[in-house]
Write a protein that holds these residues in place. Structure first.
Motif, PDB file in Angstrom:
ATOM      1  N   MET A  22       0.816  -1.347  -0.286  1.00 48.77           N
ATOM      2  CA  MET A  22      -0.129   0.467  -0.104  1.00 48.77           C
ATOM      3  C   MET A  22       0.814   1.288   0.667  1.00 48.77           C
ATOM      4  SD  MET A  22      -2.995   0.548   2.529  1.00 48.77           S
ATOM      5  CE  MET A  22      -2.314   0.468   3.827  1.00 48.77           C
ATOM      6  N   SER A  23       0.060   2.191  -0.811  1.00 47.70           N
ATOM      7  CA  SER A  23       0.924   3.286  -0.623  1.00 47.70           C
ATOM      8  C   SER A  23       0.457   4.527  -0.557  1.00 47.70           C
ATOM      9  CB  SER A  23       2.510   3.209  -2.197  1.00 47.70           C
ATOM     10  OG  SER A  23       1.602   2.957  -3.367  1.00 47.70           O
ATOM     11  N   ALA A  24      -0.727   4.840  -1.300  1.00 49.69           N
ATOM     12  CA  ALA A  24      -1.494   5.464  -1.185  1.00 49.69           C
ATOM     13  C   ALA A  24      -2.299   5.675  -0.217  1.00 49.69           C
ATOM     14  CB  ALA A  24      -2.533   5.350  -2.330  1.00 49.69           C
ATOM     15  N   ALA A  25      -2.801   6.979  -0.265  1.00 48.47           N
ATOM     16  CA  ALA A  25      -3.736   7.143   1.519  1.00 48.47           C
ATOM     17  C   ALA A  25      -4.204   6.514   2.059  1.00 48.47           C
ATOM     18  CB  ALA A  25      -3.460   8.960   1.482  1.00 48.47           C
ATOM     19  N   ALA A  26      -4.850   6.149   3.079  1.00 39.89           N
ATOM     20  CA  ALA A  26      -5.567   5.478   3.729  1.00 39.89           C
ATOM     21  C   ALA A  26      -6.535   5.774   4.613  1.00 39.89           C
ATOM     22  CB  ALA A  26      -4.677   3.230   4.422  1.00 39.89           C
ATOM     23  N   SER A  27      -7.693   5.441   4.867  1.00 38.16           N
ATOM     24  CA  SER A  27      -8.778   5.431   5.816  1.00 38.16           C
ATOM     25  C   SER A  27      -8.160   5.280   7.200  1.00 38.16           C
ATOM     26  CB  SER A  27     -10.081   5.464   5.210  1.00 38.16           C
ATOM     27  OG  SER A  27     -10.277   5.419   3.280  1.00 38.16           O
ATOM     28  N   VAL A  28      -9.089   6.750   7.824  1.00 36.50           N
ATOM     29  CA  VAL A  28      -8.949   6.562   9.710  1.00 36.50           C
ATOM     30  C   VAL A  28     -10.168   7.050   9.333  1.00 36.50           C
ATOM     31  CG1 VAL A  28      -7.292   7.422  11.024  1.00 36.50           C
ATOM     32  CG2 VAL A  28      -6.146   6.806   9.369  1.00 36.50           C
ATOM     33  N   LEU A  29     -10.293   5.534   9.781  1.00 33.66           N
ATOM     34  CA  LEU A  29     -11.787   5.885  11.071  1.00 33.66           C
ATOM     35  C   LEU A  29     -11.692   6.740  12.595  1.00 33.66           C
ATOM     36  CD1 LEU A  29     -13.976   3.356  10.252  1.00 33.66           C
ATOM     37  CD2 LEU A  29     -13.450   4.884   8.890  1.00 33.66           C
ATOM     38  N   SER A  30     -12.933   7.238  12.429  1.00 33.75           N
ATOM     39  CA  SER A  30     -12.941   7.962  14.021  1.00 33.75           C
ATOM     40  C   SER A  30     -13.823   7.678  14.579  1.00 33.75           C
ATOM     41  CB  SER A  30     -12.242   9.589  13.933  1.00 33.75           C
ATOM     42  OG  SER A  30     -13.794  10.018  13.291  1.00 33.75           O
ATOM     43  N   ASP A  31     -14.291   8.059  16.359  1.00 31.56           N
ATOM     44  CA  ASP A  31     -15.298   8.114  17.422  1.00 31.56           C
ATOM     45  C   ASP A  31     -14.999   9.112  17.971  1.00 31.56           C
ATOM     46  OD1 ASP A  31     -13.993   6.502  18.567  1.00 31.56           O
ATOM     47  OD2 ASP A  31     -14.782   4.655  18.240  1.00 31.56           O
ATOM     48  N   ASP A  32     -15.536   8.758  19.350  1.00 30.89           N
ATOM     49  CA  ASP A  32     -15.494   9.487  20.501  1.00 30.89           C
ATOM     50  C   ASP A  32     -14.899   8.852  21.425  1.00 30.89           C
ATOM     51  OD1 ASP A  32     -17.260  12.252  19.313  1.00 30.89           O
ATOM     52  OD2 ASP A  32     -18.751  10.417  19.343  1.00 30.89           O
ATOM     53  N   SER A  33     -14.091   8.190  21.103  1.00 31.15           N
ATOM     54  CA  SER A  33     -13.557   7.548  22.429  1.00 31.15           C
ATOM     55  C   SER A  33     -12.172   8.081  22.656  1.00 31.15           C
ATOM     56  CB  SER A  33     -12.505   6.095  21.525  1.00 31.15           C
ATOM     57  OG  SER A  33     -11.617   5.891  20.814  1.00 31.15           O
ATOM     58  N   LEU A  34     -11.431   7.889  23.508  1.00 31.74           N
ATOM     59  CA  LEU A  34     -10.743   8.530  23.610  1.00 31.74           C
ATOM     60  C   LEU A  34      -9.407   8.414  22.876  1.00 31.74           C
ATOM     61  CD1 LEU A  34      -7.966  10.384  25.947  1.00 31.74           C
ATOM     62  CD2 LEU A  34      -7.594   8.107  27.229  1.00 31.74           C
ATOM     63  N   LEU A  35      -8.978   7.053  22.271  1.00 31.96           N
ATOM     64  CA  LEU A  35      -7.871   7.120  21.670  1.00 31.96           C
ATOM     65  C   LEU A  35      -8.087   7.697  20.482  1.00 31.96           C
ATOM     66  CD1 LEU A  35      -5.572   4.924  19.824  1.00 31.96           C
ATOM     67  CD2 LEU A  35      -7.566   3.553  19.410  1.00 31.96           C
ATOM     68  N   SER A  36      -9.780   7.846  19.846  1.00 38.01           N
ATOM     69  CA  SER A  36      -9.918   8.406  18.405  1.00 38.01           C
ATOM     70  C   SER A  36      -9.059   9.902  19.219  1.00 38.01           C
ATOM     71  CB  SER A  36     -10.988   8.466  17.895  1.00 38.01           C
ATOM     72  OG  SER A  36     -11.296   8.734  16.883  1.00 38.01           O
ATOM     73  N   ARG A  37      -9.670  10.782  20.112  1.00 37.76           N
ATOM     74  CA  ARG A  37      -9.190  11.371  19.930  1.00 37.76           C
ATOM     75  C   ARG A  37      -7.838  11.846  19.793  1.00 37.76           C
ATOM     76  NH1 ARG A  37     -13.961  11.365  24.076  1.00 37.76           N
ATOM     77  NH2 ARG A  37     -12.032  11.493  25.750  1.00 37.76           N
ATOM     78  N   LEU A  38      -7.081  11.353  20.894  1.00 37.26           N
ATOM     79  CA  LEU A  38      -5.775  11.389  20.746  1.00 37.26           C
ATOM     80  C   LEU A  38      -5.050  11.273  19.212  1.00 37.26           C
ATOM     81  CD1 LEU A  38      -4.932   9.395  24.237  1.00 37.26           C
ATOM     82  CD2 LEU A  38      -4.658  12.066  23.596  1.00 37.26           C
TER      83      LEU A  38
END
Length: 204
Positions: A1-17
């Motif tokens: 993989m050499s192109a930008a991948a999707s990064v999902l988010s939610d309201d968790s502490l991990l996602s906020r960090l």
């Protein structure tokens, strides 16, 4: 993989960090881009000065050597977060859910271990240059600032890897196909569609 991948988010502490740290990584990546721009500008002035005035920039090679560290290392963590580092997905791309997250977790842990070793070695290299007053050959630029960039940038990468390990552990525990704070493997068709949208200015 050499192109930008999707990064999902939610309201968790991990996602906020993850999102907060990504802003910092983006600033470092911008600084690396500015270094490239300044280097191109320096090269242009050097060529024109040599051609028009027979007066090239003194120590041009020394400045280029120092800039290389900023250009090469400031974007490491940003690229890791975006899933942009070159790798082979032929086998890993066939895995799903927990098998996939376990494989990603294993490789990320190995990458973190290698990065920690590189941080240690590059810091010793910086400290040696700082202690002896190492400088460039032409105009005696101190080399320690460029050498300090390497362990600092690798430390940022290590923190990014720690966040991704957290993300893969969370995905391994929960299962599912949509973990947050980690780059998701995309098919060739998805990557091509994203790149086409980026070029045409119609991102979706």
């Amino acid at each position: 993989m050499s192109a930008a991948a999707s990064v999902l988010s939610d309201d968790s502490l991990l996602s906020r960090l993850d999102r907060w740290f990504f802003r910092f990584e983006s600033l470092l990546n911008l600084a690396g881009g500015i270094a490239i721009f300044l280097l191109v500008l320096l090269a242009t002035v050097n060529v024109l000065g040599r051609w028009l005035l027979s007066a090239p920039i003194s120590g041009y090679v020394d400045w280029v050597e120092q800039a290389m560290a900023f250009i090469a290392f400031f974007g490491l963590a940003y690229t890791q977060r975006m899933g942009g580092h070159i790798r082979m997905d032929i086998l890993v791309g066939q895995f799903r859910r927990r098998w996939l997250w376990f494989t990603e977790l294993l490789t990320t842990v190995l990458m973190l271990l290698v990065t920690l070793v590189l941080i240690y070695g590059s810091y010793l290299h910086f400290w040696r240059a700082y202690s002896i007053g190492d400088s460039s050959l032409d105009i005696n630029l101190p080399t320690w600032p460029a050498k300090l960039v390497v362990p600092l940038a690798l430390s940022v990468l290590a923190l990014r890897l720690v966040l991704q390990i957290w993300g893969y552990l969370r995905a391994l525990r929960k299962g599912g196909d949509s973990p947050v704070a980690v780059p998701l493997i995309e098919s060739a068709a998805d990557v091509a569609a994203k790149e086409a949208g980026s070029v045409s200015g119609h991102d979706h």
